[in-house]
Design an enzyme around this catalytic site. Structure first.
Site, short mmCIF file in Angstrom:
data_model
loop_
_atom_site.label_atom_id
_atom_site.label_comp_id
_atom_site.label_asym_id
_atom_site.label_seq_id
_atom_site.Cartn_x
_atom_site.Cartn_y
_atom_site.Cartn_z
N CYS A 7 -2.77 -4.64 8.02
CA CYS A 7 -1.40 -5.06 7.84
C CYS A 7 -0.52 -3.84 8.06
O CYS A 7 -0.89 -2.93 8.80
CB CYS A 7 -1.19 -5.68 6.45
N MET A 8 0.63 -3.76 7.44
CA MET A 8 1.54 -2.65 7.72
C MET A 8 1.04 -1.32 7.18
O MET A 8 1.40 -0.27 7.70
CB MET A 8 2.92 -2.96 7.12
#
Length: 475
Positions: free
Chosen positions: A44-45
């Site tokens: 994810c980020m």
């Protein structure tokens, strides 16, 4: 995790001595149990998200000590290693190493099989995360653009009949309207089935002819069975349910169809069965569930908006720590798709400003240059919507900034809810969320609430963090 590791990582990523991503990726893969123990990996980020056969094989304490690793969390059936904003580069190295490595095939143990299956929640979390995250970047970009265009038209900078608006709005709104096609493709990818079958199911749901029949109120039947038509544009759950059925059918049909005709026969049979069942059963059922989720969320909020604002504003980032925030994304998107607005995500936005303010308040108080740089760099990152470097670099190790963020976030959440703020799109956080508070029908109190609550969320934790943090604070 020592302070030196956290500080060193964050400084190095912004200086001349960047760490070796390939070396970190190699060390992580070795410590999670090598390729033998890995079923899949995404990111994810800020996190590498591993699906491991056996979490106990991972040497968590050693992984936490690696320079460049900010923490480890195990939740939702995933083994999550927090890297920070450099995660995409480390992920590419992980993928490269896994692609180049060869692991002898070994029989599955009962323990590994049990871990692979997991409980219902873990499997649901893996599925939703795997479907939603690949499209999050584009979803965020188009959501922000829709808000910007709404703002420009509200202030009469451009008109809705202008070429600029028409061209830009075509893909900004087009992404959300045709989201069933995009999610159908993504869902099939996640389920390891034919992604073009998934996209075709989504295309059927938003096909203009079907939309026209729905808008005209036509009574449609399929082999004399009534079809409950509804609007599937912007929807999330109907296409996912349809693709799940299609993926199951495809795997059942594959071994039974002769190789000479398999190329077209499997998709044909799969779609002939899945699409009618989606219109007749799955679509209406998922639409009811979507409405229940949206109205249920709204009911909880309506019970006490200010109390909801305080609780979510103060403590939402604890959900982020456990890595479960992605499980809520479909619900937040569904609120927008079903209601056209979302008061919950409007509250959650203040938590990002609160952590950013706490980090900068911490930085202003510190004498040590490394800690000052850590606070300012992560605080600025937070203003652009990424909070985990703050959480694992400052909030958890030093604790007091986290307390400041709880207080400021709770207060700002109460303001957001008390003023009745709504988000009208799904996309960025913090500064990038501003356009999403603009009502497409015209500027309203939501944008004013965003400005006031964001300022409170940032300034209050900054001041509190500065006051209660010592200049020589240690972990």
């Amino acid at each position: 995790m020592s302070r030196m590791h956290v500080d060193g990582y964050l400084i190095d990523r912004n200086g001349a001595d960047k760490m070796n991503d390939k070396k970190l990726a190699s060390e992580i893969l070795e410590l999670v149990g090598t390729k033998r123990n890995i079923q899949g990996v995404t990111h994810c980020m800020t996190r590498l998200r591993f699906n491991l056969k056996d979490d106990t094989q991972a040497e968590t304490d050693k992984i936490k000590e690696l320079e460049g690793v900010m923490g480890v969390a195990t939740s939702g059936g995933q083994y999550q290693i927090i890297i920070g904003t450099n995660v995409s580069q480390v992920y590419l190295e992980v993928e490269s190493i896994l692609a180049d490595s060869v692991t002898p095939k070994e029989p599955e143990t009962s323990q590994a099989s049990a871990v692979e299956e997991g409980n219902l929640f873990n499997r649901f979390f893996k599925l939703i995360s795997g479907i939603i995250f690949p499209v999050m970047g584009v979803m965020t970009a188009t959501g922000i653009l829709k808000g910007v265009l709404a703002g420009l038209t509200s202030f009469n900078v451009i008109g809705t009949d202008s070429g600029i608006y028409s061209i830009l709005y075509s893909f900004a709104d087009g992404f959300f309207y045709f989201m069933p096609i995009i999610l159908g493709f993504s869902a099939a990818n996640k389920l390891k089935s034919n992604p073009y079958i998934g996209a075709t199911i989504g295309a059927a749901l938003v096909y203009p002819g079907i939309v026209t029949l729905y808008n005209d109120g036509v009574d449609l039947t399929f082999f004399k069975v009534p079809v409950v038509l509804t609007s599937y544009g912007n929807s999330v759950f109907p296409v996912i349910a349809g693709v799940m059925l299609a993926a199951w059918l495809e795997k059942k049909l594959e071994p039974k169809i002769p190789a000479a005709i398999k190329l077209f026969t499997v998709p044909l049979l799969t779609l002939l069965i899945t699409v009618p069942l989606t219109f007749l059963v799955l679509g209406p059922l998922m639409t009811v569930i979507s409405d229940v989720l949206a109205t249920g969320t709204q009911s909880i909020y309506n019970f006490s908006p200010i109390l909801t604002g305080i609780i979510l504003g103060a403590f939402w980032q604890l959900v982020v720590i456990f890595g479960l925030h992605y499980a809520f994304i479909p619900i937040l998107i569904n609120n927008i798709a079903t209601l056209g607005e979302d008061p919950i995500n409007a509250i959650l936005n203040v938590t990002v400003f609160a952590l950013a303010g706490a980090a900068i308040g911490f930085a202003l108080k510190q004498k040590d240059q490394k800690k000052r740089a850590l606070g300012f760099s992560t605080g600025i990152t937070g203003l652009f919507g990424v909070t985990e470097p703050i959480i694992y670099g400052i909030a958890i190790p030093y604790k007091k900034p986290f307390i400041a963020a709880f207080i400021g976030g709770g207060l700002a959440g109460a303001i957001t809810a008390g003023m009745g703020a709504r988000m009208y799109g799904f996309g960025g956080n913090a500064l990038f969320a501003a356009p999403l508070f603009i009502n497409p029908k015209g500027m309203d109190v939501s944008f004013t609430a965003y400005l006031i609550a964001s300022l409170v969320a940032f300034v209050v934790p900054l001041v509190i963090s500065y006051v209660i943090t010592k200049a020589d604070d240690t972990i």
